[in-house]
Design a protein around this motif. Structure first.
Motif, short mmCIF file in Angstrom:
data_model
loop_
_atom_site.label_atom_id
_atom_site.label_comp_id
_atom_site.label_asym_id
_atom_site.label_seq_id
_atom_site.Cartn_x
_atom_site.Cartn_y
_atom_site.Cartn_z
N VAL A 25 18.77 51.72 37.39
CA VAL A 25 18.26 52.19 36.09
C VAL A 25 17.27 53.33 36.33
N THR A 29 12.75 53.15 32.53
CA THR A 29 13.16 51.81 32.08
C THR A 29 12.29 50.74 32.75
N SER A 32 8.98 50.83 31.05
CA SER A 32 9.04 50.21 29.72
C SER A 32 9.07 48.68 29.82
N ARG A 37 7.55 46.97 26.52
CA ARG A 37 8.11 47.70 25.39
C ARG A 37 9.64 47.51 25.31
N TYR A 38 10.24 47.13 26.42
CA TYR A 38 11.68 46.91 26.43
C TYR A 38 12.01 45.59 27.10
N SER A 41 18.37 43.18 29.50
CA SER A 41 19.50 42.27 29.29
C SER A 41 19.52 41.21 30.39
N LEU A 44 20.43 42.74 33.77
CA LEU A 44 19.33 43.45 34.44
C LEU A 44 18.29 42.46 34.97
N GLU B 79 20.98 50.81 30.30
CA GLU B 79 21.08 49.99 29.09
C GLU B 79 19.99 50.31 28.06
N ARG B 80 18.80 50.74 28.53
CA ARG B 80 17.72 51.09 27.60
C ARG B 80 18.13 52.30 26.75
N THR B 83 20.69 51.22 24.21
CA THR B 83 20.04 50.51 23.10
C THR B 83 19.43 51.52 22.13
N LYS B 147 8.85 57.63 22.70
CA LYS B 147 7.95 56.51 22.40
C LYS B 147 8.01 55.42 23.47
N SER B 148 9.21 55.18 24.02
CA SER B 148 9.35 54.01 24.91
C SER B 148 8.95 54.32 26.36
#
Lengths: 66, 148
Positions: A25, A29, A32, A37-38, A41, A44, B79-80, B83, B147-148
């Motif tokens: 990734v 990511t 986050s 913030r994220y 899945s 992951l 995947e982020r 999404t 933002k993320s």
């Protein structure tokens, strides 16, 4: 959902970029996910579990609001 | 063809469609296409060359440019990002529907105040709707990404 990915990463002494490359990734990511913030899945989360050699429940925790 | 084979084929086709995306470099190509179409419109206007066919073609080319940017993958498409694409698509869709419903009314009311002869309520053109949808999608996507 809380997590202790930053701590697990520190234990393994790897950077966000290293971890990102290991599980395929982006560094953003990982950042986050660490900041909450994220929510990743299951796939992951399982990849993280393999890298940390721990079960998912040891580094992801549900909160009362979840 | 058996039912299972047909289902498998549909599933594979759906997976192919779901994972469709242009390479990252296409983002620059999309921007270049948009700039080229805008420049052509400006040059044609300043040269007093008003050709409806040229204007029509340039608008379509601009839409193609926006679509190319929307379909271009990120450097790392994880995947982020997928999404966020989903969120941006749904937000743009809702914004597009609201815009299509409200904008003709806003135009009509504005005409009442500005012009003496109020025109009939007219629908938006396909270019306006598609341009708004694609622009909103890109706007929401980059906003979410930042933002993320």
């Amino acid at each position: 959902m809380r997590n202790r990915i930053k701590i697990e990463r520190a234990i393994l002494d790897i950077t966000q970029d290293d971890l990102a490359k290991k599980i395929g990734v982006s560094r953003q990511t990982i950042n986050s996910i660490e900041k909450g913030r994220y929510v990743p899945s299951t796939v992951l989360a399982l990849k993280l579990s393999t890298v940390f050699n721990k079960s998912i429940g040891e580094f992801f925790f549900l909160e009362e609001t979840d | 063809m058996t039912k299972e084979k047909s289902c498998d084929r549909d599933k594979k086709l759906f997976e192919k469609f779901k994972n469709f995306g242009l390479p990252y470099s296409f983002k620059k190509i999309g921007i270049a296409i948009i700039l080229l179409s805008i420049l052509t419109i400006i040059i044609a206007k300043t040269a007093d060359f008003t050709n409806p066919t040229l204007k029509f073609a340039m608008k379509r080319i601009m839409l193609i440019g926006l679509l190319v940017i929307a379909l271009a993958r990120e450097k790392i498409e994880d995947e982020r990002i997928l999404t966020m694409r989903g969120q941006a698509f749904s937000m743009a869709f809702i914004a597009g529907v609201v815009y299509t419903l409200i904008q003709p009314l806003v135009n009509y009311i504005a005409d009442l105040f500005v012009k003496d002869d109020k025109g009939p309520l007219t629908d938006l053109g396909d270019f306006q709707i598609l341009w708004f949808l694609l622009t909103m999608y890109l706007l929401f996507f980059y906003m979410l990404k930042r933002k993320s």
